[in-house]
Design a protein around this motif. Structure first.
Motif, PDB file in Angstrom:
ATOM      1  N   ALA A 141       0.807  -1.220   0.000  1.00 18.16           N
ATOM      2  CA  ALA A 141       0.000   0.000   0.000  1.00 18.16           C
ATOM      3  C   ALA A 141       0.841   1.271   0.000  1.00 18.16           C
ATOM      4  CB  ALA A 141      -0.937  -0.004   1.208  1.00 18.16           C
ATOM      5  N   ALA A 142       1.980   1.268   0.690  1.00 18.81           N
ATOM      6  CA  ALA A 142       2.797   2.481   0.764  1.00 18.81           C
ATOM      7  C   ALA A 142       3.292   2.894  -0.624  1.00 18.81           C
ATOM      8  CB  ALA A 142       3.975   2.262   1.713  1.00 18.81           C
ATOM      9  N   VAL A 143       3.802   1.931  -1.389  1.00 17.75           N
ATOM     10  CA  VAL A 143       4.313   2.229  -2.730  1.00 17.75           C
ATOM     11  C   VAL A 143       3.158   2.628  -3.648  1.00 17.75           C
ATOM     12  CG1 VAL A 143       5.459   1.245  -4.759  1.00 17.75           C
ATOM     13  CG2 VAL A 143       6.367   0.791  -2.462  1.00 17.75           C
ATOM     14  N   LYS A 144       2.046   1.924  -3.555  1.00 16.00           N
ATOM     15  CA  LYS A 144       0.893   2.245  -4.390  1.00 16.00           C
ATOM     16  C   LYS A 144       0.386   3.659  -4.103  1.00 16.00           C
ATOM     17  CE  LYS A 144      -0.673  -2.519  -4.973  1.00 16.00           C
ATOM     18  NZ  LYS A 144      -1.710  -3.507  -4.582  1.00 16.00           N
ATOM     19  N   TYR A 145       0.317   4.015  -2.818  1.00 16.59           N
ATOM     20  CA  TYR A 145      -0.136   5.351  -2.410  1.00 16.59           C
ATOM     21  C   TYR A 145       0.778   6.428  -3.000  1.00 16.59           C
ATOM     22  CZ  TYR A 145       0.577   9.329   0.736  1.00 16.59           C
ATOM     23  OH  TYR A 145       0.828  10.571   1.242  1.00 16.59           O
ATOM     24  N   PHE A 146       2.087   6.261  -2.845  1.00 18.48           N
ATOM     25  CA  PHE A 146       3.025   7.278  -3.319  1.00 18.48           C
ATOM     26  C   PHE A 146       3.001   7.347  -4.849  1.00 18.48           C
ATOM     27  CE2 PHE A 146       7.250   9.435  -3.371  1.00 18.48           C
ATOM     28  CZ  PHE A 146       6.972  10.423  -2.446  1.00 18.48           C
ATOM     29  N   SER A 147       2.849   6.218  -5.504  1.00 19.36           N
ATOM     30  CA  SER A 147       2.760   6.186  -6.969  1.00 19.36           C
ATOM     31  C   SER A 147       1.522   6.939  -7.458  1.00 19.36           C
ATOM     32  CB  SER A 147       2.726   4.746  -7.481  1.00 19.36           C
ATOM     33  OG  SER A 147       3.925   4.070  -7.163  1.00 19.36           O
ATOM     34  N   ARG A 148       0.391   6.754  -6.780  1.00 13.72           N
ATOM     35  CA  ARG A 148      -0.839   7.456  -7.156  1.00 13.72           C
ATOM     36  C   ARG A 148      -0.664   8.971  -7.107  1.00 13.72           C
ATOM     37  NH1 ARG A 148      -3.359   3.837  -3.884  1.00 13.72           N
ATOM     38  NH2 ARG A 148      -3.745   5.365  -2.266  1.00 13.72           N
ATOM     39  N   HIS A 149       0.218   9.432  -6.250  1.00 16.44           N
ATOM     40  CA  HIS A 149       0.441  10.874  -6.106  1.00 16.44           C
ATOM     41  C   HIS A 149       1.584  11.370  -6.986  1.00 16.44           C
ATOM     42  CE1 HIS A 149      -2.533  11.647  -3.003  1.00 16.44           C
ATOM     43  NE2 HIS A 149      -2.250  10.445  -2.549  1.00 16.44           N
ATOM     44  N   GLY A 150       2.103  10.508  -7.858  1.00 16.64           N
ATOM     45  CA  GLY A 150       3.131  10.935  -8.807  1.00 16.64           C
ATOM     46  C   GLY A 150       4.529  10.430  -8.518  1.00 16.64           C
ATOM     47  N   GLY A 151       4.715   9.682  -7.438  1.00 15.46           N
ATOM     48  CA  GLY A 151       6.037   9.152  -7.106  1.00 15.46           C
ATOM     49  C   GLY A 151       6.517   8.155  -8.155  1.00 15.46           C
ATOM     50  N   VAL A 152       7.808   8.199  -8.456  1.00 15.23           N
ATOM     51  CA  VAL A 152       8.425   7.332  -9.455  1.00 15.23           C
ATOM     52  C   VAL A 152       9.522   6.519  -8.778  1.00 15.23           C
ATOM     53  CG1 VAL A 152       9.771   7.302 -11.602  1.00 15.23           C
ATOM     54  CG2 VAL A 152       7.924   8.970 -11.293  1.00 15.23           C
ATOM     55  N   LEU A 153       9.532   5.212  -9.041  1.00 16.06           N
ATOM     56  CA  LEU A 153      10.549   4.329  -8.460  1.00 16.06           C
ATOM     57  C   LEU A 153      11.922   4.649  -9.032  1.00 16.06           C
ATOM     58  CD1 LEU A 153      11.235   1.831  -6.689  1.00 16.06           C
ATOM     59  CD2 LEU A 153      10.842   0.439  -8.740  1.00 16.06           C
ATOM     60  N   ILE A 154      12.894   4.817  -8.142  1.00 14.38           N
ATOM     61  CA  ILE A 154      14.284   5.040  -8.529  1.00 14.38           C
ATOM     62  C   ILE A 154      15.076   3.745  -8.381  1.00 14.38           C
ATOM     63  CG2 ILE A 154      16.414   6.299  -7.972  1.00 14.38           C
ATOM     64  CD1 ILE A 154      14.265   8.086  -9.230  1.00 14.38           C
ATOM     65  N   LYS A 155      14.943   3.105  -7.195  1.00 15.29           N
ATOM     66  CA  LYS A 155      15.727   1.897  -6.924  1.00 15.29           C
ATOM     67  C   LYS A 155      15.118   1.171  -5.728  1.00 15.29           C
ATOM     68  CE  LYS A 155      20.557   0.553  -6.242  1.00 15.29           C
ATOM     69  NZ  LYS A 155      21.942   1.027  -6.121  1.00 15.29           N
ATOM     70  N   GLU A 156      15.298  -0.149  -5.698  1.00 18.37           N
ATOM     71  CA  GLU A 156      14.871  -0.935  -4.539  1.00 18.37           C
ATOM     72  C   GLU A 156      16.076  -1.217  -3.651  1.00 18.37           C
ATOM     73  OE1 GLU A 156      12.602  -4.379  -5.643  1.00 18.37           O
ATOM     74  OE2 GLU A 156      11.328  -3.207  -6.989  1.00 18.37           O
ATOM     75  N   HIS A 157      15.857  -1.160  -2.327  1.00 17.05           N
ATOM     76  CA  HIS A 157      16.933  -1.343  -1.347  1.00 17.05           C
ATOM     77  C   HIS A 157      16.546  -2.426  -0.334  1.00 17.05           C
ATOM     78  CE1 HIS A 157      19.102   2.256  -2.679  1.00 17.05           C
ATOM     79  NE2 HIS A 157      17.932   2.879  -2.712  1.00 17.05           N
ATOM     80  N   PRO A 158      17.078  -3.657  -0.475  1.00 11.52           N
ATOM     81  CA  PRO A 158      16.809  -4.703   0.523  1.00 11.52           C
ATOM     82  C   PRO A 158      17.414  -4.333   1.888  1.00 11.52           C
ATOM     83  CG  PRO A 158      17.776  -5.624  -1.490  1.00 11.52           C
ATOM     84  CD  PRO A 158      17.894  -4.132  -1.577  1.00 11.52           C
ATOM     85  N   ASP A 159      16.775  -4.804   2.949  1.00 11.64           N
ATOM     86  CA  ASP A 159      17.295  -4.659   4.321  1.00 11.64           C
ATOM     87  C   ASP A 159      17.483  -3.209   4.772  1.00 11.64           C
ATOM     88  OD1 ASP A 159      17.332  -7.424   4.592  1.00 11.64           O
ATOM     89  OD2 ASP A 159      19.454  -7.593   4.074  1.00 11.64           O
ATOM     90  N   LYS A 160      16.693  -2.293   4.243  1.00  6.66           N
ATOM     91  CA  LYS A 160      16.858  -0.860   4.541  1.00  6.66           C
ATOM     92  C   LYS A 160      16.833  -0.563   6.043  1.00  6.66           C
ATOM     93  CE  LYS A 160      16.174   3.750   4.164  1.00  6.66           C
ATOM     94  NZ  LYS A 160      16.380   4.249   5.498  1.00  6.66           N
ATOM     95  N   TRP A 161      15.963  -1.230   6.791  1.00 10.92           N
ATOM     96  CA  TRP A 161      15.790  -0.884   8.215  1.00 10.92           C
ATOM     97  C   TRP A 161      16.452  -1.907   9.151  1.00 10.92           C
ATOM     98  CZ3 TRP A 161      11.818  -0.300   4.574  1.00 10.92           C
ATOM     99  CH2 TRP A 161      11.526   1.019   4.273  1.00 10.92           C
ATOM    100  N   ARG A 162      17.319  -2.752   8.618  1.00 10.26           N
ATOM    101  CA  ARG A 162      17.917  -3.811   9.435  1.00 10.26           C
ATOM    102  C   ARG A 162      18.778  -3.244  10.572  1.00 10.26           C
ATOM    103  NH1 ARG A 162      21.921  -8.310   9.298  1.00 10.26           N
ATOM    104  NH2 ARG A 162      20.879  -9.860  10.612  1.00 10.26           N
ATOM    105  N   ALA A 163      19.625  -2.275  10.275  1.00  6.77           N
ATOM    106  CA  ALA A 163      20.502  -1.708  11.310  1.00  6.77           C
ATOM    107  C   ALA A 163      19.679  -1.133  12.457  1.00  6.77           C
ATOM    108  CB  ALA A 163      21.421  -0.654  10.714  1.00  6.77           C
ATOM    109  N   GLU A 164      18.597  -0.423  12.137  1.00  2.00           N
ATOM    110  CA  GLU A 164      17.743   0.137  13.177  1.00  2.00           C
ATOM    111  C   GLU A 164      17.099  -0.975  14.005  1.00  2.00           C
ATOM    112  OE1 GLU A 164      17.797   1.196  10.026  1.00  2.00           O
ATOM    113  OE2 GLU A 164      17.586   3.372   9.949  1.00  2.00           O
ATOM    114  N   SER A 165      16.684  -2.064  13.341  1.00  2.00           N
ATOM    115  CA  SER A 165      16.032  -3.147  14.081  1.00  2.00           C
ATOM    116  C   SER A 165      17.010  -3.848  15.011  1.00  2.00           C
ATOM    117  CB  SER A 165      15.375  -4.154  13.124  1.00  2.00           C
ATOM    118  OG  SER A 165      16.322  -4.930  12.438  1.00  2.00           O
ATOM    119  N   LEU A 166      18.244  -3.999  14.586  1.00  2.00           N
ATOM    120  CA  LEU A 166      19.253  -4.628  15.453  1.00  2.00           C
ATOM    121  C   LEU A 166      19.615  -3.727  16.633  1.00  2.00           C
ATOM    122  CD1 LEU A 166      21.576  -6.225  12.739  1.00  2.00           C
ATOM    123  CD2 LEU A 166      19.861  -7.387  14.165  1.00  2.00           C
TER     124      LEU A 166
END
Length: 193
Positions: A141-166
């Motif tokens: 839903a987050a990506v779909k919501y931002f796309s509906r408002h004109g957001g364009v995908l630049i790149k996908e980033h695996p494990d983005k929040w891993r450091a914060e979770s650890l």
């Protein structure tokens, strides 16, 4: 203060912090926001006598908030790909998070908060906004919501929040070992006349 469909919108202020912390950690996971982080985020949204972060209330209850950082007041990191952006990095603001109470989701609150932030960020001098969207949100839903408002995908980033979770952030999906991916997306602001 703007009122739309009995929801009151206004720039975020320090007196909103307790409610923002509670709602943010409920929706995103415990430890997502701390008082220290929220103070930093609030200050990053202030520029040109404008506040880019907004709150939404239904009567006295906080039902949503948007944290946004002014262009030049946030750090590029390994999760950013400025060489792929269609505009100069110094003109790009940052959308930290958009949070709506689960009971109020789907009612347009998030979109209104985004529009208010865009208006403030434009007045601060930004011409685009970057966000890292949670790809594992229910139904993406987050990506779909931002796309509906004109957001364009630049790149996908695996494990983005891993450091914060650890370090103590409990992802609502993964717990303390987050492997969620982020969609780095950019939204070009409409040209002001």
């Amino acid at each position: 203060m703007n009122t739309i469909n009995n929801i009151h919108y206004r720039p975020m202020q320090p007196e909103d912090f307790a409610a923002v912390l509670q709602l943010g950690n409920l929706v995103h996971g415990e430890g997502y926001l701390t008082p220290e982080l929220l103070q930093q985020y609030f200050e990053r949204g202030l520029a040109q006598q404008q506040n880019a972060s907004f709150v939404a209330y239904a009567e006295a209850q906080l039902v949503g908030f948007r944290l946004a950082f002014a262009a030049g007041q946030w750090q590029l990191d390994q999760w950013c790909s400025p060489q792929l952006w269609p505009v100069p990095p110094e003109k790009v603001a940052y959308f930290k998070c958009n949070t709506v109470s689960p009971a109020q989701q789907g009612g347009g609150i998030g979109g209104q908060l985004l529009q208010l932030s865009i208006q403030a960020l434009q007045q601060q001098g930004a011409i685009a906004g970057l966000a890292h969207l949670w790809q594992q949100s229910p139904g993406n839903a987050a990506v779909k919501y931002f796309s509906r408002h004109g957001g364009v995908l630049i790149k996908e980033h695996p494990d983005k929040w891993r450091a914060e979770s650890l370090a103590g952030y409990a992802c609502v999906r993964c717990g303390f070992d987050c492997h969620c991916s982020a969609a780095e997306m950019i939204l070009l602001f409409p040209v002001q006349s």
